[in-house]
Scaffold this motif. Structure first.
Motif, short mmCIF file in Angstrom:
data_model
loop_
_atom_site.label_atom_id
_atom_site.label_comp_id
_atom_site.label_asym_id
_atom_site.label_seq_id
_atom_site.Cartn_x
_atom_site.Cartn_y
_atom_site.Cartn_z
N LEU A 113 48.30 75.53 -8.68
CA LEU A 113 49.30 74.55 -9.12
C LEU A 113 50.67 75.17 -9.21
O LEU A 113 51.69 74.55 -8.86
CB LEU A 113 48.88 73.98 -10.49
CG LEU A 113 47.67 73.04 -10.48
CD1 LEU A 113 47.24 72.72 -11.91
CD2 LEU A 113 48.00 71.75 -9.74
N GLN A 114 50.74 76.42 -9.68
CA GLN A 114 52.04 77.09 -9.79
C GLN A 114 52.64 77.31 -8.40
O GLN A 114 53.85 77.15 -8.19
CB GLN A 114 51.85 78.42 -10.54
CG GLN A 114 53.13 78.98 -11.14
CD GLN A 114 53.79 80.00 -10.23
OE1 GLN A 114 53.13 80.58 -9.38
NE2 GLN A 114 55.08 80.21 -10.42
N LEU A 115 51.78 77.65 -7.42
CA LEU A 115 52.26 77.85 -6.05
C LEU A 115 52.69 76.53 -5.43
O LEU A 115 53.67 76.47 -4.67
CB LEU A 115 51.17 78.52 -5.21
CG LEU A 115 50.86 79.97 -5.58
CD1 LEU A 115 49.67 80.48 -4.77
CD2 LEU A 115 52.08 80.86 -5.33
N VAL A 116 51.95 75.45 -5.75
CA VAL A 116 52.36 74.13 -5.26
C VAL A 116 53.73 73.76 -5.83
O VAL A 116 54.62 73.27 -5.10
CB VAL A 116 51.32 73.07 -5.65
CG1 VAL A 116 51.85 71.66 -5.41
CG2 VAL A 116 50.03 73.29 -4.87
N ALA A 117 53.92 74.01 -7.12
CA ALA A 117 55.23 73.72 -7.73
C ALA A 117 56.34 74.54 -7.09
O ALA A 117 57.48 74.08 -6.96
CB ALA A 117 55.16 74.00 -9.24
N LEU A 118 55.98 75.74 -6.66
CA LEU A 118 56.98 76.63 -6.06
C LEU A 118 57.35 76.21 -4.64
O LEU A 118 58.48 76.42 -4.20
CB LEU A 118 56.45 78.07 -6.07
CG LEU A 118 57.41 79.19 -5.68
CD1 LEU A 118 58.57 79.26 -6.65
CD2 LEU A 118 56.67 80.51 -5.62
N ASN A 119 56.41 75.61 -3.93
CA ASN A 119 56.63 75.34 -2.50
C ASN A 119 56.80 73.86 -2.15
O ASN A 119 57.38 73.56 -1.11
CB ASN A 119 55.45 75.90 -1.70
CG ASN A 119 55.42 77.42 -1.73
OD1 ASN A 119 56.18 78.09 -1.05
ND2 ASN A 119 54.55 77.98 -2.57
N ALA A 120 56.29 72.95 -2.98
CA ALA A 120 56.41 71.52 -2.66
C ALA A 120 57.79 71.02 -3.08
O ALA A 120 57.94 70.30 -4.08
CB ALA A 120 55.31 70.74 -3.36
#
Length: 326
Positions: A113-120
């Motif tokens: 989820l943290q990576l999604v927040a960083l890239n989306a």
């Protein structure tokens, strides 16, 4: 007077964060303290609540999804609903796993989820995060200290309501089933209790509180970014629960105050003692300090400052052998 006002302002700021963390740790206590669910993805569910409320209530973001401009209470309800839905999906897939595998799974979900927040970037703003998150009462309370006090009163009310609701839940037959499942799941199932269903209910309710905590954080700060929801946040929240005492809601809140006070105090001391060019590295000493506190508590008081209350029965026998209720 300026010093007193500054102290009051700092104290209010401290207590607002303590109440927000208190909500999240109460949710974690329901999962671990009463049900034995090892959720290491707390930061992920806090992030879901924060981003959901921000996207629902903030003004329109150009070239980006969200920014619906809805009333803030709807944003909070949306945060709880989205976090609960995410918890339901995760729970159906992972709650049959053993403690260690469940921990690995939830940690992986939080990192994802943290990576999604960083890239989306089209949804979350990417590394730049979401800005202009509306603050309740801001249009009628202009003074910053008065606004902080109003927000503290509102957050403390939500924390108090959550505490009372959870106390009634864990002292009800439903709560006793949770403790029975925590102690011996096989024995509980032999009595006709469907352990998975109860574990899923506790997991969803706990994550809904985490989402509400994330929403309160977003609307207090007015800005969120992926670095606000790193795994270190999960470590802090778990330490708060262990220090205060899992299985005890009062202990969970006490642990929040103690650990958050130590965290902020150590940060202020480091800023005073360490030269500016070394402060980024010195900040890691805060993590070491919290780790040492956790080790000390586990050695001296393994059950935390306020351990779980030992309840054997509400009925005792008097000297004549008659059953009486306490």
């Amino acid at each position: 007077m300026p010093d007193l006002l500054g102290l009051l302002s700092y104290g209010t700021f401290f207590l607002v964060f303590a109440t927000i963390y208190g909500l999240v740790v109460l949710g974690l206590n329901l999962q671990w303290g009463f049900t034995g669910l090892f959720n290491v993805g707390v930061a992920g569910f806090v992030a879901i609540g924060a981003y959901t409320s921000a996207l629902l209530t903030a003004p329109d973001y150009p070239d980006q999804i969200g920014g619906l401009g809805l009333p803030i209470p709807l944003g909070w309800l949306g945060a709880m609903a989205t976090s609960g839905l995410a918890a339901f999906i995760v729970g159906v897939a992972a709650l049959r796993l053993r403690h260690d595998y469940l921990a690995i799974t939830t940690f992986g979900i939080a990192v994802t989820l943290q990576l999604v927040a960083l890239n989306a970037q089209g949804l979350t703003g990417g590394p730049f995060g979401l800005q202009f998150i509306p603050k309740p009462f801001a249009d009628v309370i202009a003074d910053n200290l008065a606004w902080n006090l109003a927000y503290l009163a509102m957050a403390a009310t939500l924390l108090g309501l959550s505490y009372v609701a959870l106390e009634r839940l864990v002292r009800s037959p439903w709560g006793r089933v949770l403790r029975a499942i925590r102690e011996d799941e096989t024995a509980a199932e032999s009595l006709g209790k469907r352990a998975f269903r109860f574990r899923l209910q506790a997991f969803v309710i706990g994550c809904m509180l985490m989402g509400l905590g994330g929403a309160l954080y977003a609307h207090f700060v007015g800005y969120i970014a992926p670095e606000d929801f790193l795994p270190i946040l999960t470590f802090q929240l778990w330490t708060m629960l262990i220090v205060g005492g899992s299985g005890n809601n009062r202990g969970a809140i006490l642990g929040v105050v103690v650990v958050w006070a130590l965290w902020t105090l150590s940060g202020n001391v480091l800023r005073e003692l360490v030269p500016a060019e070394h402060q980024a590295r010195a900040a890691t000493l805060q993590v070491v300090l919290i780790g040492l506190l956790l080790m000390l508590i586990l050695l001296v008081r393994p059950r935390g400052l306020l351990g779980e209350e030992a309840i054997i029965s509400r009925h005792t026998k008097n000297s004549a052998g008659e059953v009486q209720e306490e």
